[in-house]
Motif scaffolding. Structure first.
Motif, mmCIF file in Angstrom:
data_model
loop_
_atom_site.group_PDB
_atom_site.id
_atom_site.type_symbol
_atom_site.label_atom_id
_atom_site.label_comp_id
_atom_site.label_asym_id
_atom_site.label_seq_id
_atom_site.Cartn_x
_atom_site.Cartn_y
_atom_site.Cartn_z
ATOM 1 N N LEU A 36 0.835 -1.210 0.000
ATOM 2 C CA LEU A 36 0.000 0.000 0.000
ATOM 3 C C LEU A 36 0.864 1.252 0.000
ATOM 4 O O LEU A 36 0.545 2.245 -0.666
ATOM 5 C CB LEU A 36 -0.948 -0.016 1.207
ATOM 6 N N LYS A 37 1.974 1.208 0.718
ATOM 7 C CA LYS A 37 2.867 2.376 0.754
ATOM 8 C C LYS A 37 3.418 2.641 -0.645
ATOM 9 O O LYS A 37 3.541 3.775 -1.072
ATOM 10 C CB LYS A 37 4.024 2.146 1.733
ATOM 11 N N SER A 38 3.732 1.560 -1.367
ATOM 12 C CA SER A 38 4.291 1.792 -2.702
ATOM 13 C C SER A 38 3.199 2.313 -3.645
ATOM 14 O O SER A 38 3.477 3.170 -4.489
ATOM 15 C CB SER A 38 5.027 0.544 -3.181
ATOM 16 N N LEU A 39 1.950 1.889 -3.490
ATOM 17 C CA LEU A 39 0.858 2.461 -4.297
ATOM 18 C C LEU A 39 0.690 3.951 -3.994
ATOM 19 O O LEU A 39 0.496 4.763 -4.899
ATOM 20 C CB LEU A 39 -0.470 1.742 -4.006
ATOM 21 N N LEU A 40 0.762 4.295 -2.713
ATOM 22 C CA LEU A 40 0.627 5.713 -2.328
ATOM 23 C C LEU A 40 1.760 6.530 -2.964
ATOM 24 O O LEU A 40 1.536 7.603 -3.513
ATOM 25 C CB LEU A 40 0.669 5.862 -0.800
ATOM 26 N N LYS A 41 2.967 5.961 -2.902
ATOM 27 C CA LYS A 41 4.139 6.677 -3.422
ATOM 28 C C LYS A 41 4.036 6.870 -4.936
ATOM 29 O O LYS A 41 4.285 7.967 -5.449
ATOM 30 C CB LYS A 41 5.399 5.879 -3.065
ATOM 31 N N GLU A 62 0.137 6.651 9.578
ATOM 32 C CA GLU A 62 1.340 7.109 10.271
ATOM 33 C C GLU A 62 2.606 6.567 9.633
ATOM 34 O O GLU A 62 3.553 7.307 9.374
ATOM 35 C CB GLU A 62 1.263 6.686 11.737
ATOM 36 N N GLU A 63 2.619 5.273 9.374
ATOM 37 C CA GLU A 63 3.841 4.640 8.829
ATOM 38 C C GLU A 63 4.188 5.138 7.439
ATOM 39 O O GLU A 63 5.339 5.082 7.019
ATOM 40 C CB GLU A 63 3.647 3.123 8.751
ATOM 41 N N SER A 64 3.164 5.596 6.694
ATOM 42 C CA SER A 64 3.425 6.003 5.300
ATOM 43 C C SER A 64 3.705 7.496 5.189
ATOM 44 O O SER A 64 3.770 8.021 4.083
ATOM 45 C CB SER A 64 2.222 5.633 4.424
ATOM 46 N N GLY A 65 3.839 8.182 6.324
ATOM 47 C CA GLY A 65 4.114 9.627 6.267
ATOM 48 C C GLY A 65 2.861 10.454 6.080
ATOM 49 O O GLY A 65 2.927 11.639 5.762
ATOM 50 N N GLY A 66 1.707 9.827 6.271
ATOM 51 C CA GLY A 66 0.434 10.553 6.220
ATOM 52 C C GLY A 66 0.095 11.111 7.585
ATOM 53 O O GLY A 66 0.993 11.519 8.335
ATOM 54 N N PHE A 67 -1.179 11.056 7.963
ATOM 55 C CA PHE A 67 -1.596 11.788 9.151
ATOM 56 C C PHE A 67 -2.831 11.162 9.777
ATOM 57 O O PHE A 67 -3.706 10.666 9.084
ATOM 58 C CB PHE A 67 -1.909 13.237 8.725
ATOM 59 N N ILE A 68 -2.906 11.222 11.125
ATOM 60 C CA ILE A 68 -4.132 10.890 11.857
ATOM 61 C C ILE A 68 -4.482 12.126 12.677
ATOM 62 O O ILE A 68 -3.605 12.701 13.330
ATOM 63 C CB ILE A 68 -3.962 9.766 12.894
ATOM 64 N N LEU A 315 -6.824 2.864 -4.636
ATOM 65 C CA LEU A 315 -5.488 3.258 -5.109
ATOM 66 C C LEU A 315 -5.143 2.583 -6.429
ATOM 67 O O LEU A 315 -4.348 3.099 -7.202
ATOM 68 C CB LEU A 315 -4.428 2.917 -4.057
ATOM 69 N N THR A 316 -5.746 1.437 -6.695
ATOM 70 C CA THR A 316 -5.432 0.762 -7.959
ATOM 71 C C THR A 316 -6.385 1.182 -9.084
ATOM 72 O O THR A 316 -6.013 1.146 -10.245
ATOM 73 C CB THR A 316 -5.452 -0.777 -7.798
ATOM 74 N N THR A 317 -7.588 1.618 -8.737
ATOM 75 C CA THR A 317 -8.555 1.952 -9.806
ATOM 76 C C THR A 317 -8.812 3.452 -9.908
ATOM 77 O O THR A 317 -9.436 3.899 -10.860
ATOM 78 C CB THR A 317 -9.920 1.295 -9.525
ATOM 79 N N SER A 318 -8.389 4.228 -8.897
ATOM 80 C CA SER A 318 -8.701 5.665 -8.817
ATOM 81 C C SER A 318 -10.207 5.920 -8.810
ATOM 82 O O SER A 318 -10.669 6.996 -9.195
ATOM 83 C CB SER A 318 -8.061 6.457 -9.955
ATOM 84 N N ALA A 319 -10.969 4.931 -8.404
ATOM 85 C CA ALA A 319 -12.413 5.142 -8.242
ATOM 86 C C ALA A 319 -12.619 6.017 -7.000
ATOM 87 O O ALA A 319 -11.662 6.326 -6.285
ATOM 88 C CB ALA A 319 -13.105 3.801 -8.053
#
Ligand code: 13P
Ligand code: SF4
Length: 344
Positions: A36-41, A62-68, A315-319
């Protein structure tokens, strides 16, 4: 008839055990998160999560450099994020707020079905008529509303900043229309003495907290601090040591001297609260007792629609992209920017 002892037995079963384990083994989770992190990147995307979504989504954010964060912090983070795409794990109004504040960023949500009973209670046509009938009043709406309702407002507020903004308006002798949460409106009126006309919406999760069973629980834990989100009924707020937004309640769990906290808000908060205050015993406030229907069981059905699976799909379909017209964003951004400027 239920005895006091039965009530105590029921609610002591809700003491949160520490630490709360995330599902999946460490290696399974690592593998899923890496994908998932690589899809986000790949999409220059950040994940912005609310405390009420699944703990796995919070951990990934949190782990991917996002935010809560709470809804004000989510809005600020999205606006300032150096990313092409914001992925908002929460409910519809949070995705829409992100889009209004960043109309040129792509905003995706894991599901378009995740609404909020407050947003649903306040349709734009009826609300506009209500405002038109009281043209002398300043229109203040809670962030938990549609983009169209925000566009009709003078101010948007979130729970973390509602009190100082209403105090500021009252100092300027402004009379207020408040929508949609009648419990938060009632709390603000009592706290500030403001002249407010209240829309009659409610949050199905917080409305369910019960003062009678909370009193019984407090007898069992007399030294506990009571932390309450202001969408709760007045009798529950009246028992609180601290009233505040989700972030403010997490901070309170860390800072109150009491070793035990009874917490009246959606149960997703316990993931971060436990990490923030590992030495504290956290107890979920009761939503049972007289008149209980357990519509939500302290779990927001819309927040619960967010999952790693639908995040991956999006993240894979951009739906599930949020689309709002530029005109609507241009109108709705004004009351939001007023709140953000006030919060500086
Ligand atoms: P916060 O702004 O306190 O995070 O609240 C959002 C919400 O939906 C509470 O039910
Ligand atoms: Fe709306 Fe209540 Fe769910 Fe928050 S917890 S999103 S206010 S229904």
């Amino acid at each position: 008839m239920t005895t006091a002892q039965q009530l105590i037995d029921n609610y002591s079963a809700q003491v949160v055990q520490k630490p709360q384990a995330l599902p999946y083994s460490f290696s399974e989770r690592k593998q899923r998160f890496e994908a998932l992190k690589s899809l986000l990147k790949q999409q220059n995307a950040v994940l912005i999560a609310h405390y009420y979504v699944d703990a796995l989504l919070q951990a990934l954010a949190e782990e991917s450099g996002g935010f809560i964060g709470d809804s004000l912090e989510m809005a600020k983070f999205g606006k300032n994020a150096d990313a092409d795409t914001l992925v908002v794990a929460g409910v519809k109004f949070m995705g829409e707020t992100a889009k209004i504040l960043s109309p040129h960023k792509r905003v995706l949500v894991p599901t378009l079905e995740a609404n909020c009973s407050l947003d649903l209670s306040c349709p734009i046509d009826a609300f506009s008529q209500f405002c038109d009938a009281h043209p002398d009043r300043t229109v203040v709406v809670y962030a938990n509303t549609s983009a169209a309702v925000k566009a009709r407002a003078d101010w948007v507020v979130t729970s973390s900043i509602a009190v100082p903004i209403i105090e500021h308006l009252t100092d300027n002798n402004e009379k207020i229309i408040w929508a949609p949460d009648r419990y938060l409106g009632d709390y603000l009126q009592r706290k500030t003495g403001a002249d407010m006309l209240l829309w009659q919406g409610s949050c199905i999760v917080h409305e369910a907290f019960k003062a009678d069973t909370l009193k019984v629980l407090k007898q069992q834990y007399p030294d506990a601090a009571i932390l309450v989100h202001p969408e709760s009924p007045q009798e529950v707020i009246a028992m609180a040591d601290v009233v505040g937004s989700t972030t403010q309640l997490i901070k309170a769990a860390q800072t109150v001297p009491q070793k035990t906290c009874i917490v009246a808000t959606e149960r997703g908060i316990f993931y971060k609260m436990q990490l923030a205050a590992p030495e504290k015993t956290l107890i979920q406030a009761p939503s049972g007792g007289n008149g209980a229907t357990c519509k939500s069981c302290v779990h927001c059905p819309w927040m619960a629609m967010n999952s790693l699976d639908n995040l991956e799909q999006v993240l894979t379909t951009s739906a599930n992209e949020i689309h709002l017209s530029l005109e609507l964003c241009a109108q709705a951004i004004k009351p939001l920017n007023r709140m953000l400027a006030f919060s500086q």
